[in-house]
Motif scaffolding. Structure first.
Motif, PDB file in Angstrom:
ATOM      1  N   SER A  78       0.844  -1.191   0.000  1.00 59.01           N
ATOM      2  CA  SER A  78       0.000   0.000   0.000  1.00 59.01           C
ATOM      3  C   SER A  78       0.879   1.241   0.000  1.00 59.01           C
ATOM      4  O   SER A  78       2.035   1.202   0.436  1.00 59.01           O
ATOM      5  CB  SER A  78      -0.918  -0.005   1.227  1.00 59.01           C
ATOM      6  N   GLN A  82       1.773   0.316   5.063  1.00 57.79           N
ATOM      7  CA  GLN A  82       1.198  -0.369   6.214  1.00 57.79           C
ATOM      8  C   GLN A  82       0.744  -1.783   5.871  1.00 57.79           C
ATOM      9  O   GLN A  82       0.757  -2.668   6.731  1.00 57.79           O
ATOM     10  CB  GLN A  82       0.011   0.432   6.761  1.00 57.79           C
ATOM     11  N   GLN A 110      -5.845  -7.850   7.655  1.00 61.82           N
ATOM     12  CA  GLN A 110      -6.711  -6.679   7.763  1.00 61.82           C
ATOM     13  C   GLN A 110      -8.083  -6.945   7.151  1.00 61.82           C
ATOM     14  O   GLN A 110      -9.121  -6.659   7.744  1.00 61.82           O
ATOM     15  CB  GLN A 110      -6.056  -5.480   7.082  1.00 61.82           C
ATOM     16  N   SER A 111      -8.094  -7.517   5.932  1.00 60.06           N
ATOM     17  CA  SER A 111      -9.369  -7.756   5.243  1.00 60.06           C
ATOM     18  C   SER A 111      -9.148  -8.673   4.059  1.00 60.06           C
ATOM     19  O   SER A 111      -8.019  -8.950   3.652  1.00 60.06           O
ATOM     20  CB  SER A 111      -9.983  -6.426   4.762  1.00 60.06           C
ATOM     21  N   GLN A 133      -3.480   6.875   1.878  1.00 62.98           N
ATOM     22  CA  GLN A 133      -3.471   5.406   1.923  1.00 62.98           C
ATOM     23  C   GLN A 133      -3.870   4.820   0.583  1.00 62.98           C
ATOM     24  O   GLN A 133      -3.452   3.725   0.226  1.00 62.98           O
ATOM     25  CB  GLN A 133      -4.403   4.910   3.018  1.00 62.98           C
ATOM     26  N   ASP A 149     -11.776  -0.465  -1.072  1.00 64.59           N
ATOM     27  CA  ASP A 149     -11.277   0.114   0.164  1.00 64.59           C
ATOM     28  C   ASP A 149     -10.636  -1.023   0.948  1.00 64.59           C
ATOM     29  O   ASP A 149     -11.335  -1.910   1.452  1.00 64.59           O
ATOM     30  CB  ASP A 149     -12.422   0.742   0.964  1.00 64.59           C
ATOM     31  N   THR A 151      -9.056  -1.134   3.788  1.00 59.44           N
ATOM     32  CA  THR A 151      -9.204  -1.166   5.238  1.00 59.44           C
ATOM     33  C   THR A 151     -10.377  -2.050   5.649  1.00 59.44           C
ATOM     34  O   THR A 151     -10.278  -2.862   6.582  1.00 59.44           O
ATOM     35  CB  THR A 151      -9.400   0.250   5.796  1.00 59.44           C
ATOM     36  N   SER A 152     -11.485  -1.910   4.938  1.00 56.14           N
ATOM     37  CA  SER A 152     -12.679  -2.707   5.254  1.00 56.14           C
ATOM     38  C   SER A 152     -12.891  -3.869   4.290  1.00 56.14           C
ATOM     39  O   SER A 152     -13.713  -4.751   4.558  1.00 56.14           O
ATOM     40  CB  SER A 152     -13.913  -1.808   5.222  1.00 56.14           C
TER      41      SER A 152
END
Length: 355
Positions: A78, A82, A110-111, A133, A149, A151-152
């Motif tokens: 990314s 991260q 994370q996902s 990000q 996305d 993150t989710s």
């Protein structure tokens, strides 16, 4: 740095892999190299060790994560460093937190980005100052480019590129299935270049251009912007990359004639210019394919990149046919009967006894 089969090379140092290497990514700080093998394992190498001791060059890479026996097709870090994102042949995209001590393994997922209905072939990120990000862009064998996305793991938008690819196919090729083979974000813009191969029955058709998609970061959407046509060549795009300082898109294609040489080369490098870095989400100028002499470095650079060894015409034609067959095999996931699958399990040779 480059990889060939089961051997990863970096500045004269080697790292051996028990399986064929399928993807490579370098961390944003330049301290680590991650590579994936055909058995679905991602390994990590600490580049600082290569500088400290030559003896460390013989050390084995450390396992970072795994995809449970699924071939990994693409690796990307990314923009903020991260996460490390990995995609595989079984439609999955995994987002893993890149640990502070990668040699001890990555244990926090994370996902998962789930939604593709065929193998995921390529990944890239698009980001702005407002969204450092970034958002993940993925291409697949299901003729779509998708925005995520990470993150989710939410799917934000889907762009059907198969319909647009139909306009690029040579006349008379008929209906077929389009596969996204590579993606590249145009530097300093919100544009994404898309390389596509179209399969009709068991034949790979040569497309005559590159698709340009635009990402509206605020609205979190993807939409079709333009087709950059490339005429007069047996164009089989295999790799894309953009220059960091100027608005140029570099392409590596399959077997094709090379002007200025007696016969042909087994690869072809083309460059598209005209991408205005100030254009956030649109193509203001008309992108054009540069002539060989207008490419930065000119013919001297092309000779180094493409090679200058001439081959007989019949050898060239045979190589071109082999490339098409090979790409066709890569785009089709093999299907086995239950009996054949059990036989392959009993006769597997991936655990050879080391001498």
């Amino acid at each position: 740095m480059f990889f060939n089969g089961g051997l990863l090379k970096y500045c004269g140092s080697n790292r051996c892999s028990e399986k064929r290497v399928t993807a490579v990514a370098i961390s944003n700080d330049g301290q680590y190299v991650c590579f994936a093998d055909k058995f679905g394992v991602v390994w990590v190498v600490d580049l600082r060790e290569l500088d400290e001791s030559q003896a460390s060059a013989n050390k084995k890479a450390a396992p970072l994560l795994a995809h449970y026996c699924s071939i990994i097709t693409s690796l990307e870090f990314s923009p903020d460093g991260q996460f490390v994102v990995s995609a595989d042949r079984d439609f999955k995209i995994r987002v893993t937190v890149f640990p502070k001590k990668p040699l001890d393994g990555a244990h926090e997922i994370q996902s998962f980005c789930l939604g593709h209905t065929e193998f995921v072939s390529c990944l890239t990120f698009i980001c702005t100052l407002e969204y450092p990000q970034g958002f993940l862009v993925s291409g697949s064998g299901d003729s779509t480019v998708r925005l995520w996305d990470i993150t989710s793991g939410s799917l934000l938008d889907t762009c059907e590129v198969g319909v647009k690819a139909g306009h690029l196919v040579s006349e008379g090729s008929g209906e077929g299935h389009s596969t996204v083979t590579d993606l590249s974000t145009i530097q300093d813009s919100q544009l994404v270049a898309v390389a596509i191969q179209r399969q009709v029955s068991s034949v790979i058709c040569a497309l005559q251009g590159i698709l340009i998609l635009s990402c509206n970061i605020s609205a979190q959407t993807l939409y079709f912007a333009k087709v950059v046509s490339i005429k007069g060549e047996n164009f089989i795009p295999t790799s894309l990359g953009s220059s960091s300082s100027v608005g140029l898109l570099w392409m590596v294609t399959g077997v094709s004639n090379v002007p200025g040489f007696d016969y042909s080369s087994l690869s072809r490098v083309k460059v598209i210019s005209g991408f205005n870095k100030n254009s956030a989400d649109s193509v203001e100028n008309e992108p054009t394919v540069l002539e060989d002499n207008d490419i930065p470095g000119g013919m001297e650079l092309l000779k180094k990149l493409q090679g200058s060894v001439c081959v007989e015409e019949k050898v060239f034609l045979a190589a071109a046919e082999a490339v098409k067959t090979s790409m066709c095999n890569l785009l089709i996931k093999k299907q086995y009967s239950s009996e054949k699958r059990e036989f392959r399990k009993r006769t597997r040779n991936d655990r050879k006894i080391k001498q």
